[in-house]
Structure formats: structure tokens, C-alpha cells
Design an enzyme around this catalytic site. Structure first.
Site, PDB file in Angstrom:
ATOM      1  N   HIS A   1      53.597 -53.380  11.724  1.00  0.00           N
ATOM      2  CA  HIS A   1      52.823 -52.135  11.833  1.00  0.00           C
ATOM      3  C   HIS A   1      53.174 -51.495  13.174  1.00  0.00           C
ATOM      4  O   HIS A   1      53.460 -52.211  14.147  1.00  0.00           O
ATOM      5  CB  HIS A   1      51.331 -52.511  11.780  1.00  0.00           C
ATOM      6  CG  HIS A   1      50.396 -51.356  11.712  1.00  0.00           C
ATOM      7  ND1 HIS A   1      50.064 -50.586  12.802  1.00  0.00           N
ATOM      8  CD2 HIS A   1      49.683 -50.850  10.677  1.00  0.00           C
ATOM      9  CE1 HIS A   1      49.194 -49.656  12.439  1.00  0.00           C
ATOM     10  NE2 HIS A   1      48.948 -49.783  11.149  1.00  0.00           N
TER      11      HIS A   1
ATOM     12  N   ASP B   1      49.647 -60.448  15.167  1.00  0.00           N
ATOM     13  CA  ASP B   1      48.813 -59.381  14.623  1.00  0.00           C
ATOM     14  C   ASP B   1      48.097 -59.947  13.397  1.00  0.00           C
ATOM     15  O   ASP B   1      48.711 -60.167  12.355  1.00  0.00           O
ATOM     16  CB  ASP B   1      49.713 -58.191  14.255  1.00  0.00           C
ATOM     17  CG  ASP B   1      48.929 -57.057  13.600  1.00  0.00           C
ATOM     18  OD1 ASP B   1      47.756 -57.272  13.229  1.00  0.00           O
ATOM     19  OD2 ASP B   1      49.508 -55.970  13.433  1.00  0.00           O
TER      20      ASP B   1
ATOM     21  N   GLN C   1      45.570 -58.109   9.013  1.00  0.00           N
ATOM     22  CA  GLN C   1      45.466 -58.311   7.561  1.00  0.00           C
ATOM     23  C   GLN C   1      45.171 -59.756   7.188  1.00  0.00           C
ATOM     24  O   GLN C   1      44.650 -60.010   6.103  1.00  0.00           O
ATOM     25  CB  GLN C   1      46.765 -57.854   6.873  1.00  0.00           C
ATOM     26  CG  GLN C   1      47.077 -56.379   7.023  1.00  0.00           C
ATOM     27  CD  GLN C   1      46.045 -55.465   6.353  1.00  0.00           C
ATOM     28  OE1 GLN C   1      45.233 -55.886   5.538  1.00  0.00           O
ATOM     29  NE2 GLN C   1      46.060 -54.193   6.714  1.00  0.00           N
TER      30      GLN C   1
ATOM     31  N   LYS D   1      38.254 -54.281   9.089  1.00  0.00           N
ATOM     32  CA  LYS D   1      38.976 -54.887   7.954  1.00  0.00           C
ATOM     33  C   LYS D   1      38.352 -56.227   7.579  1.00  0.00           C
ATOM     34  O   LYS D   1      38.729 -56.848   6.595  1.00  0.00           O
ATOM     35  CB  LYS D   1      40.449 -55.080   8.308  1.00  0.00           C
ATOM     36  CG  LYS D   1      41.194 -53.757   8.549  1.00  0.00           C
ATOM     37  CD  LYS D   1      42.676 -53.984   8.633  1.00  0.00           C
ATOM     38  CE  LYS D   1      43.408 -52.901   9.392  1.00  0.00           C
ATOM     39  NZ  LYS D   1      43.698 -51.711   8.610  1.00  0.00           N
TER      40      LYS D   1
ATOM     41  N   CYS E   1      51.964 -46.645   8.286  1.00  0.00           N
ATOM     42  CA  CYS E   1      52.273 -46.946   9.701  1.00  0.00           C
ATOM     43  C   CYS E   1      53.367 -47.987   9.836  1.00  0.00           C
ATOM     44  O   CYS E   1      53.326 -48.842  10.743  1.00  0.00           O
ATOM     45  CB  CYS E   1      51.023 -47.371  10.478  1.00  0.00           C
ATOM     46  SG  CYS E   1      49.711 -46.172  10.436  1.00  0.00           S
TER      47      CYS E   1
HETATM   48  N1  C6P Z   1      46.497 -50.881   8.927  1.00  0.00           N
HETATM   49  C1  C6P Z   1      46.574 -49.859   6.751  1.00  0.00           C
HETATM   50  O1  C6P Z   1      46.163 -49.067   5.903  1.00  0.00           O
HETATM   51  P1  C6P Z   1      43.495 -50.646  13.596  1.00  0.00           P
HETATM   52  O2  C6P Z   1      43.776 -49.286  13.065  1.00  0.00           O
HETATM   53  O3  C6P Z   1      43.674 -50.720  15.083  1.00  0.00           O
HETATM   54  O4  C6P Z   1      42.199 -51.225  13.121  1.00  0.00           O
HETATM   55  O5  C6P Z   1      44.597 -51.613  12.933  1.00  0.00           O
HETATM   56  C2  C6P Z   1      45.969 -51.348  13.111  1.00  0.00           C
HETATM   57  C3  C6P Z   1      46.772 -52.289  12.287  1.00  0.00           C
HETATM   58  C4  C6P Z   1      47.548 -53.239  12.920  1.00  0.00           C
HETATM   59  N2  C6P Z   1      48.249 -54.140  12.235  1.00  0.00           N
HETATM   60  C5  C6P Z   1      48.233 -54.185  10.895  1.00  0.00           C
HETATM   61  C6  C6P Z   1      49.017 -55.244  10.178  1.00  0.00           C
HETATM   62  C7  C6P Z   1      47.472 -53.255  10.191  1.00  0.00           C
HETATM   63  O6  C6P Z   1      47.459 -53.298   8.848  1.00  0.00           O
HETATM   64  C8  C6P Z   1      46.742 -52.266  10.893  1.00  0.00           C
HETATM   65  C9  C6P Z   1      45.986 -51.197  10.172  1.00  0.00           C
HETATM   66  C10 C6P Z   1      45.858 -49.902   8.079  1.00  0.00           C
HETATM   67  O7  C6P Z   1      47.528 -50.615   6.559  1.00  0.00           O
HETATM   68  C11 C6P Z   1      45.775 -48.552   8.703  1.00  0.00           C
HETATM   69  S1  C6P Z   1      47.358 -47.910   9.107  1.00  0.00           S
END
Ligand code: C6P
Length: 415
Positions: free
Chosen positions: A129, A206, A209, A232, A371
């Protein structure tokens, strides 16, 4: 451990999520398949947040009064819940942030800018991401370090066949997602952590997920940095976690400066509070953090292993049925190597049109690059459609997805 759908009390689970009971325009029942973007919240999380606001809302670590004491106690109890949930050694290794993105930026800037030197290398890969790639690009540009990339296999897994050549004494850190938000790929964090430590490098995981869907223990394998988001994890928006080993938190620089993160401030210099306060400048999202603690209690009350197993069964069903629809291509590895995320394309239908047509049947998916522009470049696509499943979804909802995709093909008169 459940072995089939009937062992999981899905009706009871769904009663906990009021939002899922609604009907959308056209009297369509909501089929929410966008949990990877943000998860729905059980009633107990919403109730906990309301309780905070109605009964003891007060800033934390500041007021010398009863409300301030109560709110601070609740916040620190949430920190302990997070600590136990991920197996950290102590609550002070848990930093509350605004989300995964902020957590990873704290690592890239607080650790990366301080410790990376020209000639050092950071190992990333094209499935990350942007939140676990762009901060490392900035840290590398600021320090003269270089990014190197673990390639992907044709089915969207990390290709570790070149790791001996890529991972050397020059490598200072591997930045890697535990689960891809697009391909669903579950990466071999055990092996990567071990191999990183063998060459004296760190690993930054990270967990955005993976943490909501699979058991995480930061001590086995030993993870140096872990980032994830409350929203999440069935918790409120605006809160996330950075876990790091205490010695790392002590050694690295703060990223944001201001109130609460200082020990002493003089006109020309300052010293820092101990972690985690050192990384929690300003008013932290304290009520959201307490809500995330309630979400962890809720997940624990069902059991993450049970949740993961049920989601896997749903994922198997979704892969089997969706892949039989003509023109559908599901991107990423075989179902046993991935979490319950299906990014797919349908020949002759743009993902945005598909998402729009599905929405008319109440089926909420996401379309776009999610993203992950470098990954989509590699797939030679500008966008994919993505259905992501959670333990509040049902086999009937998976069927609704498949029927809606078939319906979309009919709209486009595809054979
Ligand atoms: N992915 C998706 O629809 P935030 O926005 O900071 O809570 O998380 C960012 C982020 C970082 N790493 C991974 C693997 C992610 O999936 C995400 C967020 C969402 O896939 C929004 S782009």
C-alpha cells in the site's frame, strides 16, 4: 474450531451490527463487501463511544479531576487490551496514532531519518500500500539510502528466490505488508523476520489487513514495528496503533512535536517524555482508542481463530463461484495463500461501471487502484474491482455478489 458454516452463529453476529440490517434504495438489502476499506462496527463499540461522551469525556493525562482520572484509566486499559491482543511485552510499547498511515510515517521519519545512511538499503516490494512505500521513498531521499524491491511471482506472491542477493548487510529494514489489501496475499512474515534479523536488519510490518483477521503475536516471529488501524478492526475511525520494541521507541526520534510528548521545554531546546507519550503529541484520539479496546473485547469474545476460519470458508466459496463466471479474472494467489479479499476484473466491463451496477443491487464493493499504483502497473491495469469479506458476511451474500456480476455482464450484453 469450526469446520463448516453451520458451526458459526452468523445470525447472532449480524444482530450485533445494526447497519447490516438496512435496505438500500430499490428495497435492496445491503450486502457490504468493502471491509478492507473500513469495517462495520458492532453495537458494543458504538455504545462504548457514546458512554465515554455521555459519562466521562475529559482530556487524558491532564485534568486532576474525577472525569479526567476515569477517562485516563479507560485509555490505559485500552492500551493494555491492544498489548495483550498482539502479544507485546508491555503497554508502553503501544503508541496510539491516527491510523496505519501515521504509524508507518512515524517509523519512516522517526527511525528512518535518524538511522539510515547513504549506502544503506530498505527492502520493499510492489504489492505494498502507498502507506508502506511512499514514507520510505521520502526517508530514502532524505538520507541517501536506497530502496530495493523483492519481485512478485506471476500469481502475486513475494518471490523470495532472489532474497540472498537482495538482503545483505547493507539492508537496514524490510518494509512489508502481512496481507495485501488487493491480492489478499499472506506474506511469510516469519521467514522475512528471521532473514532480516540474520543480517542485522529490522522488519516493519503493515498489519492493516491482517490484524483484524488473523492472530498476531509480535514476539513470535519477532516483529520490530507493527502498524494497524482501529477502523479496520471493527473500531472507530481516527485511531491506530504503532507497536515497536521499547528499545526502538527509546532510540528513535519523535515525529510530531507539541504537548504531552515532552519532558522539559526551554526556549531553545526540549527533551522528550518516555514512550509511548514521546509519540503521542497533542490530544490523542482517546475516545476512539477506548472504542478500539471495546472492539478487541468483541473480537476476543468470538475468537479470532474462529473468525479467520469462517472468513476462509466464505472466501473459498467466493473464489469457486466467481471464477466460474465467464470473463472474470481473480488476481492474486490461490485461495489457501490469501485472506478473504478478491480483486477481480471482468472482460468488457470497467471496474467503476461494475461497482456502480453492483451498487444498484445493494452490493457494496470497491473499485480503483486501492492505493497500490505500482502493483496495478505490474498487473497492467488501471483499476480492479475488489470484494472484501468479513465474519458478518453470509454465504447468501457471496451468492448475491456472483449474481450481481452476472447481471452486470448481461447489462453489457456479454456472452
Ligand atoms: N487500505 C483499502 O481500501 P489507513 O488509511 O491509515 O487506516 O490505512 C492505510 C492502509 C495501509 N496499509 C494497508 C495494507 C491498507 O489496506 C491500508 C488502507 C484501504 O484498501 C484504504 S486505501
Amino acid at each position: 474450531m469450526t469446520t463448516n458454516f453451520t458451526d458459526f452463529d452468523i445470525e447472532a453476529v449480524r444482530r450485533d451490527f445494526p447497519i447490516l440490517q438496512q435496505r438500500l434504495s430499490g428495497d435492496m438489502p445491503l450486502v457490504y463487501l468493502d471491509t478492507a476499506a473500513t469495517a462495520q462496527k458492532p453495537r458494543c463499540v458504538v455504545a462504548k463511544v457514546v458512554e465515554c461522551y455521555e459519562q466521562y469525556n475529559s482530556n487524558v493525562h491532564r485534568g486532576i479531576h474525577q472525569l479526567g482520572d476515569r477517562m485516563t484509566t479507560e485509555l490505559e486499559s485500552a492500551r493494555e487490551k491492544v498489548q495483550r491482543f498482539i502479544g507485546a511485552n508491555e503497554p508502553d510499547e503501544i503508541v496510539f496514532t491516527s491510523g496505519t498511515t501515521m504509524s508507518l510515517n512515524i517509523v519512516a521519519h522517526g527511525w528512518g531519518r535518524k538511522f539510515l545512511r547513504p549506502g544503506d538499503e530498505v527492502l520493499v516490494n510492489p504489492m505494498e500500500h502507498h502507506a508502506n512505500l511512499v514514507p520510505w521513498q521520502l526517508a530514502a531521499a532524505a538520507t541517501g539510502a536506497t530502496l530495493r524491491y523483492i519481485p512478485l511471482t506471476a500469481d502475486g506472491r513475494l518471490d523470495l528466490s532472489q532474497l540472498d542477493e537482495l538482503l545483505t548487510r547493507k539492508t537496514k529494514l524490510i518494509a512489508v505488508t502481512a496481507m495485501s489489501n488487493v491480492l489478499g496475499t499472506i506474506n511469510p512474515i516469519d521467514e522475512l523476520a528471521r532473514r532480516a534479523h540474520d543480517v542485522g536488519a529490522l522488519i516493519c510490518v503493515d498489519g492493516a489487513q491482517s490484524v483484524p483477521h488473523a492472530l498476531t503475536n509480535v514476539r513470535s516471529p519477532q516483529i520490530d514495528f507493527l502498524a494497524f488501524s482501529g477502523h479496520k478492526l471493527y473500531g472507530p475511525t481516527g485511531v491506530g496503533v504503532l507497536y515497536a520494541r521499547r528499545q526502538l521507541l527509546e532510540a528513535m526520534d519523535p515525529f510530531l512535536a507539541g504537548g504531552h510528548m515532552i519532558r522539559e521545554v526551554f526556549l531553545d531546546s526540549s527533551t522528550w517524555a518516555d514512550p509511548p507519550a514521546k509519540f503521542e503529541a497533542g490530544t490523542c484520539p482517546f475516545i476512539q482508542a477506548v472504542g478500539m479496546g471495546a472492539a478487541i473485547d468483541y473480537v476476543n469474545s468470538i475468537g479470532l481463530a474462529k473468525i479467520g476460519h469462517y472468513e476462509h470458508l466464505l472466501s473459498v466459496q467466493a473464489h469457486e463461484k466467481l471464477s466460474q463466471v465467464p470473463g472474470v479474472k481473480i488476481h492474486g494467489p490461490a485461495v489457501e495463500h490469501k485472506g478473504a479479499i478478491l480483486s477481480f476484473t471482468v472482460d468488457g466491463v470497467h471496474p467503476h461501471d461494475l461497482s456502480d451496477l453492483l451498487d444498484r443491487r445493494g452490493v457494496a464493493i470497491r473499485a480503483g487502484h486501492h492505493c497500490t499504483m505500482p502493483l496495478h502497473e505490474l498487473l497492467n491495469l488501471t483499476a480492479t474491482a475488489r470484494a472484501s469479506l468479513a465474519f458478518y458476511n453470509t454465504p447468501a451474500e457471496v451468492d448475491a455478489l456472483v449474481e450481481a456480476v452476472q447481471g452486470a455482464r448481461r447489462v453489457f450484453r456479454l456472452k
